[in-house]
Every structure is written in structure tokens, then in C-alpha cells.
Design an enzyme around this catalytic site. Structure first.
Site, PDB file in Angstrom:
ATOM      1  N   THR C  35       0.717  -1.274   0.000  1.00 23.98           N
ATOM      2  CA  THR C  35       0.000   0.000   0.000  1.00 23.98           C
ATOM      3  C   THR C  35       0.743   1.320   0.000  1.00 23.98           C
ATOM      4  O   THR C  35       1.674   1.540   0.762  1.00 23.98           O
ATOM      5  CB  THR C  35      -0.950   0.078   1.220  1.00 23.98           C
ATOM      6  OG1 THR C  35      -1.760  -1.048   1.236  1.00 23.98           O
ATOM      7  CG2 THR C  35      -1.828   1.287   1.172  1.00 23.98           C
ATOM      8  N   ASP C  51      -3.439   3.294  -3.881  1.00 25.95           N
ATOM      9  CA  ASP C  51      -3.112   2.380  -4.976  1.00 25.95           C
ATOM     10  C   ASP C  51      -4.094   1.208  -4.896  1.00 25.95           C
ATOM     11  O   ASP C  51      -4.988   1.212  -4.044  1.00 25.95           O
ATOM     12  CB  ASP C  51      -1.655   1.911  -4.868  1.00 25.95           C
ATOM     13  CG  ASP C  51      -1.461   0.945  -3.731  1.00 25.95           C
ATOM     14  OD1 ASP C  51      -1.884   1.281  -2.619  1.00 25.95           O
ATOM     15  OD2 ASP C  51      -0.916  -0.149  -3.931  1.00 25.95           O
ATOM     16  N   ARG C  53      -3.109  -2.418  -5.174  1.00 25.28           N
ATOM     17  CA  ARG C  53      -2.478  -3.743  -5.147  1.00 25.28           C
ATOM     18  C   ARG C  53      -2.612  -4.355  -3.754  1.00 25.28           C
ATOM     19  O   ARG C  53      -2.400  -3.668  -2.761  1.00 25.28           O
ATOM     20  CB  ARG C  53      -1.002  -3.606  -5.510  1.00 25.28           C
ATOM     21  CG  ARG C  53      -0.186  -4.878  -5.303  1.00 25.28           C
ATOM     22  CD  ARG C  53       1.272  -4.677  -5.617  1.00 25.28           C
ATOM     23  NE  ARG C  53       1.510  -4.675  -7.059  1.00 25.28           N
ATOM     24  CZ  ARG C  53       2.727  -4.600  -7.603  1.00 25.28           C
ATOM     25  NH1 ARG C  53       3.790  -4.513  -6.841  1.00 25.28           N
ATOM     26  NH2 ARG C  53       2.870  -4.595  -8.908  1.00 25.28           N
ATOM     27  N   LYS C  67      -9.150   0.292  -1.690  1.00 29.05           N
ATOM     28  CA  LYS C  67      -8.595   0.609  -0.373  1.00 29.05           C
ATOM     29  C   LYS C  67      -9.213   1.855   0.235  1.00 29.05           C
ATOM     30  O   LYS C  67      -8.880   2.228   1.344  1.00 29.05           O
ATOM     31  CB  LYS C  67      -7.084   0.801  -0.479  1.00 29.05           C
ATOM     32  CG  LYS C  67      -6.364  -0.464  -0.926  1.00 29.05           C
ATOM     33  CD  LYS C  67      -4.887  -0.266  -0.945  1.00 29.05           C
ATOM     34  CE  LYS C  67      -4.222  -1.469  -1.589  1.00 29.05           C
ATOM     35  NZ  LYS C  67      -2.763  -1.320  -1.626  1.00 29.05           N
ATOM     36  N   GLY C  81      -2.348  -2.214   5.809  1.00 26.88           N
ATOM     37  CA  GLY C  81      -2.090  -3.220   6.836  1.00 26.88           C
ATOM     38  C   GLY C  81      -2.713  -4.542   6.445  1.00 26.88           C
ATOM     39  O   GLY C  81      -2.788  -4.868   5.265  1.00 26.88           O
ATOM     40  N   SER C 163       3.493   1.067   3.038  1.00 28.12           N
ATOM     41  CA  SER C 163       4.900   0.855   2.691  1.00 28.12           C
ATOM     42  C   SER C 163       5.414   1.910   1.714  1.00 28.12           C
ATOM     43  O   SER C 163       6.605   2.183   1.656  1.00 28.12           O
ATOM     44  CB  SER C 163       5.079  -0.537   2.086  1.00 28.12           C
ATOM     45  OG  SER C 163       4.269  -0.684   0.944  1.00 28.12           O
ATOM     46  N   ASP C 200       7.636   1.740  -5.066  1.00 29.09           N
ATOM     47  CA  ASP C 200       7.521   0.830  -3.940  1.00 29.09           C
ATOM     48  C   ASP C 200       6.927  -0.480  -4.449  1.00 29.09           C
ATOM     49  O   ASP C 200       5.882  -0.488  -5.095  1.00 29.09           O
ATOM     50  CB  ASP C 200       6.616   1.446  -2.875  1.00 29.09           C
ATOM     51  CG  ASP C 200       6.286   0.442  -1.786  1.00 29.09           C
ATOM     52  OD1 ASP C 200       7.213  -0.261  -1.332  1.00 29.09           O
ATOM     53  OD2 ASP C 200       5.113   0.349  -1.393  1.00 29.09           O
ATOM     54  N   SER C 203       3.360  -1.566  -3.440  1.00 28.53           N
ATOM     55  CA  SER C 203       2.218  -0.849  -4.015  1.00 28.53           C
ATOM     56  C   SER C 203       2.242  -1.012  -5.521  1.00 28.53           C
ATOM     57  O   SER C 203       3.303  -1.200  -6.108  1.00 28.53           O
ATOM     58  CB  SER C 203       2.296   0.640  -3.682  1.00 28.53           C
ATOM     59  OG  SER C 203       2.681   0.829  -2.348  1.00 28.53           O
TER      60      SER C 203
END
Lengths: 204, 239, 271
Positions: C35, C51, C53, C67, C81, C163, C200, C203
Site C-alpha cells: 500500500t 493504490d 495492489r 482501499k 495493513g 509501505s 515501492d 504498491s
């Protein structure tokens, strides 16, 4: 060892044009020892709704019975079969209730909604729902199955094409997993019939 | 001077640090996927070019393939430092071989050398997942797959690295790895035409890039034929 | 015995699972949302972004998940999380607020949502692992909060989590201004999320946005769709009928034998 790898399983579900299919392998083992080769991991909830339960065998059976029970209560109360999307919520809630002491099971739900559109959904063992338009996998061979499904699946497959595609994916995927295999069973669900086929696979 | 130091008690006193295990590891996984497919008169070798650690991308353009000679290449996924060292060692051994024998090393010989090089570090292995690919003495495609410490096998096609679980069944499905137990015994070499093999490899990488977070950015593809090594490149998703 | 659900968690399998753990079998990993989530306050409201994923280890479990969760008609919440926790904790608060609205007939406040969330998370001491960016507009104006898994909260003009939070925060720190216009704010949040998506590995995929003002909500699912496949197979694999060995086939005809026809309601005699 992860507890998911105790009995071994491979489950795939795919959506097609006004049809869905769900299949599982047939092996039941305790770690590397195979005990049975006719163990289906897909359970029928009603004519248009099936659930596959991957993971620890004992929990899968307990859960399948609890879902059958809950669906019976639902039918008594509502006088109709449960919608796949509603059943998805029910499964999710059942699993999340045990957030801190989970059933070691990953469900895959496949069914047709009352309007005939396919419904697919998968979850982790604490009920984090994940709905997909294409395919859903679970079990010990998830990576293999994801890879092959990703390259074989195409939109708007008819019931027969869907069956061939899912079967090829399931057999190729589980051949690379020593905890799943020994043939497979595949259910193709359409508006007016369910076709159940048992497949021959590698026996090792 | 040593005598002046007090003798350290075997049980550390309160406040004194207890010796901790090192949390540092000499290994790191920098990810990536390598694939090779052998044909009747060609060999296709491909590797993703992303290099990463943890959740970060270190570079989007790192070649994982070492071209030793026009008939033999080595592709390695895993830890970049070990891969670089291994490639350097193999390159230097190959140069020495050419001085001694006045010819480039054949692919089966290089495959054996790679095995020996890996086993030489049996108890502190190179953290690399290798494929040796090229053309054998008869001009047929050859692929060798390895474990980290040098056990190897000649196969018709192979893949290594992070995306291997995703790629392997895709190759199996099209190239039909017949069971060695099946009768009559079947040929292990794929008889796909070259363009179809390249197409298959590209398709497999796109699928792996969709689902494996360590495979992405670009794919470097080498097509080895008896005349030359041709290089191709395919863009993957960059997320 | 199956009894009527009272709500709350059930701990009846904990003993058994502890026994498994003692035998040396590992507990499973859950689906996480690696995330990048972010939000900021602009001139007339709040923009939230995420995002799409979700990951299980190093594989992508869902390429296009949602999300940004609904809390109330004027409040939304981004979650990072453990996927199940973010989903359920936001759902629980949403339902509590809905009941509260029925009881009071007033609009929900963002602080109320924040207090309910932190109360729940603090009670579970971080074991319910949800990291949230909560945003909304109530009669006091726009609000933006971050809620950490242990129950601590911040009130901020711009916030990131997950993240990819550092990637997104870098973009915010460089580009944030007070009182931005709607378009500026949307572009900045989208750019922050995109930097998480690209840099990242936790994500990825697409960018979702949610713009909340006092006049209403605009939920832009897949505001930026970045993920078309880069290559189509030239020789796609097609399977002829009968390509797999079938040993047994059964066909169940499930067309209903009895058709229920809804009747007209009977006319009642009124004398």
C-alpha cells in the site's frame, strides 16, 4: 512447515460468459504421504453456488458443514437460496469472527448471481475478501496456478472453452506441486445445468 | 597490558551487554527471473532486468546474462554481488581455457565448469540461481538448470529465480514435459518454431510480471542460433 | 453448539492453534495491503488517494482492490495493513455511525469516526493491524487524520501511510501548498500515489481518488488506469474440445420443474 501444507490442495475458479467453473485436485495426504485420491475440496451450497476450501482438511470439513447449516437457516428464514455475493459476506464474517484463532482455510467461492452474471471471490484465512472478474486460486500450488491462469485465461469464454481452459490450468499447475494432484474434479455452472467432470492426472 | 585488564566474569553483570547473535546476513535477494528454452537449432534465453531489495527497486536496468561465447551464455538470478562474482570467475576461467586450448569452451563443458564452481563453495554458497544455455556440439539447443550448490541437469527448458513458480507451469503446458515414466519414451526437446518459442517466453514473462513483485521493468532476450546471438527487448510493467 | 451470534471475536480455536504452533507448524500469513495511501486538505475539502495492489508475500493477490472505504456519506477512509482488519474495522465504524445518525438525525462528524476507530484499535493493542488515513468534511469544515494500529492519531493538513508512505510524503513535502484548488489537489495526490506505485514494490496497479467537499463526494475508482499488459501473445494458446482426459461426466439439469408465477393481488370487496 506451514499448516496450509499439511494436507495439500489446489483449487481454481474461473469466470466465463454467463457461466463459471470451479475445480479442485483429488489428493488427500498427511504431509508427503498420500492417504486418499478421491478427496474433493469443492462443496455445493446450492445449484448455482459452489465453494472450494483449501488448507487444513479438518477445518475445511468443519467449515463446509457450518456453511451448509447457515445456508439451511437462511433458507428457512428467507424461503430462497442465498445469493453468491451475500454468501461471500457470510463466509467472510464467519472467518473474521475467528481473527485471533483462525480456521486454517482459504475459501474460493464461485456462483451465478440471480441475473446470470458470474460471481467469483476468494479470501485469506481471516476473511479478507477479494473479488475478481477473471479467476481465483487457492491451495498449496497458488503461485503455479496464478502463473498459468494469468496466461491462459481470456474474457468471455463459453462453458466448453472454460472447462478446457480451467482443466489445463489446474492440471499443469498442480503437476508442479507434490502436495496436490492425482486427478481433478471440475464443475461448470451455467444458468440451466451443472456439468461435473472428473479428470485424469499424473498419479505421483 | 593484558594483565592490567580485569578478568571478565562469565555471567554478565546487570547493565552489561549480553553477547547478541549477529542480525546481519551476508546474503540478500535482489530478485529477478531467468528463463531459457531450447529448440532443435536455437536457444532462447531471457532475464528480467529489475534489481531490487526488500520493497525497493535498486535499478530497472541490470543485465543478468553473461555472454561467454557465441554458443554459450549463463543467466543468474538471486544476489547481485554473488552473481557478479560468479560471472567474473567464469569469464576468467573461460579466458584461461581459450589460451590453453585455442578455442572457445563448448556449452556442455561450461555447464560442468559452472557446476564445479558452485560446488567449490558448498558450505558458503553463491546465492545465485543459474541457467546455462547455448548450443551443444551437434548444434542443438541446450539448457542446464542448477541448484545453488552445483547439482545440475540438462533439460529442454528451464527457469530460475523469483518468478519460477509462475513461469514453470506455463512452459510445461505448452512444451509438454512428458513424464520420464511415460511409455513410449518421448523426446524432451521442444520442436516449436523459433518465433513461437520467443512468443511463449514473452507471454510467460508478462504473466510473471503481473503477479510477482520482483519481476518487472524490462526483459532482455537473447536468441542463440548457429550464426549469431540476437538481442531482443520487451518492456514489462514498471510498478 | 451453534448459538445466536452475540458479536465480537471467538477465541475457541486459539488453544488448538497454540498446540499446532508448539508442534512446530507455522501460522499462516494473511493478505496484506503493502500500500501507498495518502490524503490532503485543500480549499474546499479533502482528497484521499490509494493504490490498488494487495499482496500475499511476494505475489500479488489482487491487482485491483479497493482501499478507500466508505465510513459515512461525508467521510471516507483509506486502509493499509492486514486486509481483513482494514475492511472490518472500517465496516464496523460505518455501521455504528449509521445507527448514530438514525438516532440523532445529524450528520456524522469526522472526529467521532476517528474516536471510534482509535478506541477499537487501542483496545486490541495493535493486534488489529490497520493503519488508516481518515478524511471527511463536517459542519466544522474539512478534517484529515491518520490512525495508527495501536490507536494513536494525528490531525494533519497532509498525510501518507503504508509501505509507500515515504515515496508519497516526498511528493507532498515538495508540492504541498495551503488552500490549493480542487484540480491542483487531485493532481498532487495522484502524483503522490503514482510515486508509490512506481517506486515501492508493495504498491502497484492503479490510482483511486476520493474527493470530499461540503457539497458531496466524488469517488474516482481507477482515476489513473496504468496497467494494460505490455504484450499480447501472437500465438495464443487455444484448446480444442477434449484436450484433457475426462474419466467421468455427470450433467445435472437444474431447470425448475415448477414455475412460480406471481399472481395479481386480489380485489377486496368494500361494501
Amino acid at each position: 512447515m506451514s499448516i496450509f501444507e499439511y494436507n495439500g490442495s489446489a483449487i481454481v475458479a474461473m469466470a466465463g460468459k454467463e457461466c463459471v467453473a470451479i475445480g479442485s485436485d483429488l489428493r488427500f495426504g498427511v504431509q508427503l504421504q498420500t492417504l486418499a485420491t478421491d478427496y474433493k475440496k469443492v462443496y455445493k451450497i446450492h445449484d448455482q453456488l459452489f465453494i472450494g476450501l483449501a488448507g487444513l482438511g479438518t477445518d475445511a470439513e468443519t467449515l463446509s458443514q457450518r456453511f451448509a447449516f447457515k445456508h439451511n437457516l437462511y433458507k428457512l428464514r428467507e424461503e430462497r437460496d442465498i445469493k453468491p455475493s451475500a454468501f461471500g459476506q457470510l463466509v467472510s464474517a464467519t472467518l473474521y469472527e475467528r481473527r485471533f484463532g483462525p480456521y486454517f482455510c482459504q475459501p474460493v467461492i464461485a456462483g451465478l448471481e440471480p441475473d446470470g452474471s458470474p460471481y467469483l471471490c476468494g479470501m485469506d484465512s481471516i476473511g479478507a475478501q477479494e473479488t475478481a472478474k477473471d479467476f481465483m486460486v487457492a491451495g498449496t500450488a497458488t503461485d503455479s496456478l496464478l502463473g498459468i491462469c494469468e496466461s491462459l485465461w481470456r474474457p468471455d469464454l463459453g462453458p466448453e472453452e472454460l472447462f478446457e481452459t480451467l482443466s489445463q490450468a489446474l492440471l499443469s499447475g498442480q503437476d508442479r506441486d507434490c502436495l496436490a494432484g492425482w486427478g481433478a474434479v471440475v464443475y461448470v455452472i451455467t444458468k440451466d445445468k451443472v456439468i461435473a467432470r472428473t479428470l485424469k492426472g499424473r498419479m505421483d | 597490558m593484558a594483565a592490567a585488564l580485569p578478568v571478565r566474569a562469565s555471567v554478565p553483570a546487570a547493565g552489561q551487554a549480553v553477547k547478541q547473535h549477529a542480525t546481519w546476513s551476508p546474503y540478500d535477494d535482489n530478485g529477478g527471473t531467468v528463463v531459457a528454452v531450447a529448440g532443435d537449432d536455437y536457444c532462447v534465453v531471457a532475464a528480467s532486468t529489475r534489481m531490487s531489495t526488500g520493497y525497493s527497486i535498486l535499478t530497472r536496468n541490470k543485465s543478468k546474462i553473461l555472454q561467454l561465447n557465441p554458443k554459450c551464455v549463463i543467466a543468474s538470478a538471486g544476489m547481485q554481488a554473488d552473481q557478479e562474482t560468479l560471472h567474473k570467475v567464469l569469464h576468467s576461467r573461460h579466458v584461461t581455457y581459450q589460451f590453453n586450448h585455442r578455442k572457445p569452451m563448448a556449452c556442455p563443458a561450461m555447464a560442468q565448469l559452472l557446476s564445479n564452481t558452485l560446488y567449490y563453495k558448498r558450505f558458503f554458497p553463491y546465492y545465485t540461481f543459474n541457467l546455462c544455455a547455448g548450443l551443444d556440439d551437434e548444434g542443438r539447443g541446450a539448457v542446464y538448470t542448477y541448484d545453488a550448490i552445483g547439482s545440475y541437469e540438462r533439460v529442454g527448458y528451464g527457469c530460475q529465480g523469483n518468478g519460477k513458480e509462475l513461469v514453470q507451469p506455463v512452459l510445461d503446458n505448452q512444451l509438454k514435459a512428458a513424464s520420464p515414466l511415460a511409455l513410449p519414451p518421448q523426446q524432451w526437446l521442444s520442436s516449436l518454431p523459433l518465433e513461437q518459442a520467443v512468443d511463449l517466453v514473452k507471454g510467460a514473462f508478462v504473466s510473471a510480471g503481473e503477479r510477482d513483485i520482483y519481476t518487472g521493468d524490462d526483459v532482455e532476450i537473447l536468441i542463440i542460433t548457429k550464426d549469431c546471438i540476437k538481442t531482443d527487448r520487451l518492456e514489462l510493467k514498471r510498478d | 453448539m451453534e448459538t445466536a451470534q452475540q458479536g465480537g471475536f471467538s477465541f475457541d480455536l486459539c488453544k488448538r492453534n497454540e498446540f499446532f504452533a508448539a508442534k512446530g507448524v507455522q501460522h499462516p500469513g494473511f493478505t496484506k495491503t503493502g500500500t501507498t495511501i495518502a490524503g490532503l486538505i485543500f480549499k474546499d475539502g479533502v482528497v484521499l488517494g490509494a493504490d490498488t495492489r494487495s499482496t500475499a508475500g511476494s505475489t500479488v493477490a489482487d491487482k485491483n482492490c479497493e482501499k478507500i472505504h466508505f465510513i459515512a456519506p461525508n467521510i471516507y477512509c483509506c486502509g493499509a495493513g492486514t486486509a481483513a482488519d482494514t475492511e472490518n474495522v472500517t465496516g464496523m465504524v460505518a455501521s455504528q455511525l449509521e445507527l448514530h445518525r438514525y438516532a440523532t438525525g445529524t450528520q456524522s462528524r469526522v472526529v467521532t469516526a476517528m474516536t471510534l476507530l482509535k478506541g477499537h484499535l487501542f483496545k486490541y493493542q495493535g493486534h488489529v493491524s490497520a493503519a488508516l488515513v481518515l478524511g471527511g468534511v463536517d459542519f466544522r469544515g474539512p478534517h484529515l487524520f491518520t490512525v495508527y494500529p495501536h490507536g494513536s492519531t494525528d490531525s494533519l493538513p497532509f498525510a501518507t501511510m503504508g509501505s509507500g508512505s515515504l515515496n508519497a510524503m516526498a511528493v507532498f513535502e515538495a508540492g504541498f501548498k495551503d488552500d490549493m484548488s480542487r484540480e491542483e489537489a487531485m493532481a498532487l495526490v495522484a502524483r503522490a500515489i503514482r510515486s508509490g506505485v512506481m517506486n515501492d514494490l508493495g504498491s502497484g496497479s492503479n490510482v483511486d481518488l476520493c474527493i470530499i467537499t461540503k457539497d458531496g463526494v466524488e469517488y474516482l475508482r481507477n482515476h489513473e488506469y496504468l496497467q494494460t499488459k505490455t504484450y499480447e501473445r501472437q500465438f495464443p494458446q487455444k484448446f480444442a474440445s477434449g484436450s484433457v482426459p475426462v474419466v467421468r461426466e455427470r450433467v445435472y439439469d437444474i431447470r425448475r420443474a415448477v414455475q412460480v408465477v406471481e399472481g395479481e393481488p386480489m380485489e377486496m370487496e368494500v361494501s
